[in-house]
Scaffold this motif. Structure first.
Motif, short mmCIF file in Angstrom:
data_model
loop_
_atom_site.label_atom_id
_atom_site.label_comp_id
_atom_site.label_asym_id
_atom_site.label_seq_id
_atom_site.Cartn_x
_atom_site.Cartn_y
_atom_site.Cartn_z
N LYS A 473 1.02 -1.10 0.00
CA LYS A 473 -0.02 -0.05 0.10
C LYS A 473 0.84 1.22 0.08
CE LYS A 473 -3.40 2.65 2.61
NZ LYS A 473 -2.42 3.80 2.92
N ASP A 478 -4.49 5.66 -0.66
CA ASP A 478 -5.29 4.45 -0.48
C ASP A 478 -5.21 3.69 -2.00
OD1 ASP A 478 -6.28 4.86 2.01
OD2 ASP A 478 -8.26 5.92 1.58
N LYS A 479 -3.93 3.45 -2.24
CA LYS A 479 -3.64 2.76 -3.44
C LYS A 479 -2.61 1.34 -3.00
CE LYS A 479 -5.74 5.82 -5.91
NZ LYS A 479 -7.05 5.44 -6.91
N PHE A 495 -1.84 -2.15 -10.50
CA PHE A 495 -2.11 -0.97 -9.54
C PHE A 495 -3.63 -0.77 -9.55
CE2 PHE A 495 -3.03 3.71 -9.88
CZ PHE A 495 -2.42 3.93 -8.67
N GLY A 496 -4.03 -0.51 -8.16
CA GLY A 496 -5.52 -0.10 -7.99
C GLY A 496 -5.80 0.42 -6.53
N ASP A 497 -7.24 0.70 -6.46
CA ASP A 497 -7.36 1.21 -5.09
C ASP A 497 -7.78 0.02 -3.96
OD1 ASP A 497 -9.79 0.26 -5.48
OD2 ASP A 497 -10.62 2.19 -6.45
#
Length: 524
Positions: A473, A478-479, A495-497
């Motif tokens: 993280k 907040d990724k 990659f994402g939330d």
């Protein structure tokens, strides 16, 4: 690079290779042959002197560089404000420890003079530095090391501990093989000590006439092959000690009877866990895992109290050091004992499912499925069974509770906690926690979300026919990044939330795979 600052890069150059022509090589080979044939004289009085090379400090913003010659070892403060390095040259003219303020590239000499300088430590705030050196004893046949300390603003480093310092055992000294490190709050400095070595007897005999003899006995604690394999490690063994920086008091924590020391709270805790397997070394030959005794050690005084005997596990301290906990292989249960006193408590006895690895097929007693960690103030310990996560009180007064509501068992899933913050010591019971999920039937992987204090079933975020790993993280966003893979897909980064929706591929690390006729994998 500094851990918490991205503007700097330090890199160390290798020593330039000397180029010799054929004539020089042949002359050198002949000279070497003559040296081998001739008897060696005064070899014990010749010190092997390390030589440093160029250390480069690069400002990434504009590419400017500053070079420092004769560097051996180096490290950044976490905030990137300081670069600390040790230096050495063959003639000892460059020997020393130096601090470079990165913003101005100004170099400060912390300690210089002929000698060895090693084991740099920098505190969390980047304001204190410690290292070892034998400068004051370098001309001796067996020079003794001393522990040095420097604080920003000081003119030079000062000695904190050496042979004869109060608190260092008689006949002992700071060990060059011991780790030097600050506590998280910067109030303590830990280092290793060891008995002063005995000088080796003079042996003038040529190498081909020397006799090597190993003496052993059938009742030795360790078999002879193990003794030989561990000889170097035991020769270099050090015993942990601490300097309380506010008072300068040195306290010896580890001893020859209790050689291993562990602390909690980033070494800030007032109690340490001492471990000793010495009474059970002979049993290693027929019993595994090995047994240990565990002691509670007062970091302020060094006083020791026996907590548990003959534990066949590596017991640990809870984050606040209120409890010691371990896996009992005979009773297949988790036990917790308060460090303030009292008896050990079986905290998992009322969990209705097995906590030992049901697939264990090795010739020793089974391991546990493990733990997820503790909640704040050491209130709850989180345990795993085959499928789910359970919360137990360390006192055992309240019944265990299944955090994941037995959803894993009902759906043949295996849930495990994913620690997103590597510096986090506790699990916040009110905050969402990420759980990895593995379908034991179709082998799909993925993630769910849950929280310790909730009573809802885990929330599904992502499940797919991939193996997911290396989840990280961002510290201030907040990724997430993670890898996913299967038989056909290389483990590239995605990659994402935190909801794990709309993942974007970041890397293509195995493009050559497209040139091959690749197979498929499916469950039989």
């Amino acid at each position: 690079m500094p851990e918490n600052a991205g503007g700097w890069l330090a890199y160390h150059l290798e020593k330039a290779s000397a180029i010799k022509d054929t004539v020089e090589k042949k002359a050198e080979e002949k000279s070497t042959e003559k040296e081998k044939a001739a008897p060696k004289k005064d070899s014990k009085n010749k010190k092997k002197k390390a030589e440093g090379t160029t250390l480069v400090l690069r400002r990434l913003e504009n590419g400017s560089e500053q070079r420092f010659e004769n560097a051996l070892d180096y490290g950044f403060s976490k905030n990137g404000k300081w670069l600390i390095y040790t230096a050495a040259s063959k003639d000892s003219s460059a020997d020393g420890t130096f601090a470079v303020e990165t913003a101005s590239a100004t170099r400060t000499s912390l300690l210089t003079g002929a000698g060895e300088y090693k084991n740099i430590a920098i505190d969390e705030a980047g304001e204190q530095v410690a290292f070892l050196s034998n400068r004051d004893d370098f001309t001796a046949e067996h020079p003794a090391f001393a522990l040095y300390f420097w604080k920003t603003g000081d003119a030079a480093a000062k000695v904190l501990a050496k042979t004869g310092t109060a608190g260092v055992p008689a006949g002992w000294q700071p060990s060059e093989h011991g780790t030097v490190e600050f506590s998280g709050n910067g109030k303590r400095l830990f280092f290793g000590t060891a008995p002063q070595g005995e000088p080796e007897p003079d042996d003038e005999a040529p190498d081909d006439e020397k006799v090597k003899l190993d003496v052993w006995h059938w009742q030795d604690p360790l078999l002879q092959p193990m003794q030989l394999r561990q000889a170097k490690r035991e020769k270099e063994r050090s015993y942990r000690a601490v300097v309380h920086l506010g008072t300068g008091t040195v306290v010896q924590l580890a001893t020859e009877d209790v050689p291993d020391i562990f602390l909690a709270q980033k070494n800030n805790s007032d109690h340490a866990l001492g471990r000793s397997g010495l009474p059970y070394e002979q049993e290693i030959s027929w019993e595994w895992p090995r047994f240990y005794d565990f002691h509670l050690i007062d970091v302020k005084t060094g006083k020791s109290r026996l907590l548990a005997e003959k534990i066949q596990d590596n017991a640990r301290l809870s984050p606040d050091a209120k409890y010691m906990y371990w896996w009992d292989r005979d009773r297949l249960a988790w036990f917790v004992r308060s460090t303030s006193g009292g008896e050990a408590t079986n905290v998992s006895g009322n969990i209705p499912y097995r906590l030992d690895n049901e697939m264990h097929d090795w010739p020793y007693k089974p391991n546990a499925y493990g733990t997820a960690g503790w909640t704040k103030n050491d209130a709850l310990l989180l345990l795993y069974d085959k499928h789910d996560v359970w919360a137990v009180e360390p006192t055992g007064k309240r019944a265990p509770r299944c955090v994941t509501e037995e959803f894993g068992r009902q759906n043949n899933l295996r849930f495990r906690y994913v620690r997103l913050d590597r510096e986090q010591e506790f699990i916040d019971p009110q905050q969402s926690m990420l759980l990895s999920a593995f379908d034991l039937q179709n082998k799909a992987g993925g993630f769910y979300r849950d929280r310790v204090a909730g009573s809802d079933a885990p929330e599904k975020l992502l499940v797919a026919e991939y193996a997911f790993s290396r989840v990280r993280k961002a510290k201030e966003a907040d990724k997430l990044i993670l890898t996913r893979e299967n038989f056909r897909e290389f483990p590239d980064y995605w990659f994402g939330d935190l909801d794990l929706r709309d993942l974007k591929k970041l890397t293509d690390a195995n493009p050559q795979q497209a040139n091959y006729t690749w197979g498929d994998a499916e469950l039989a």
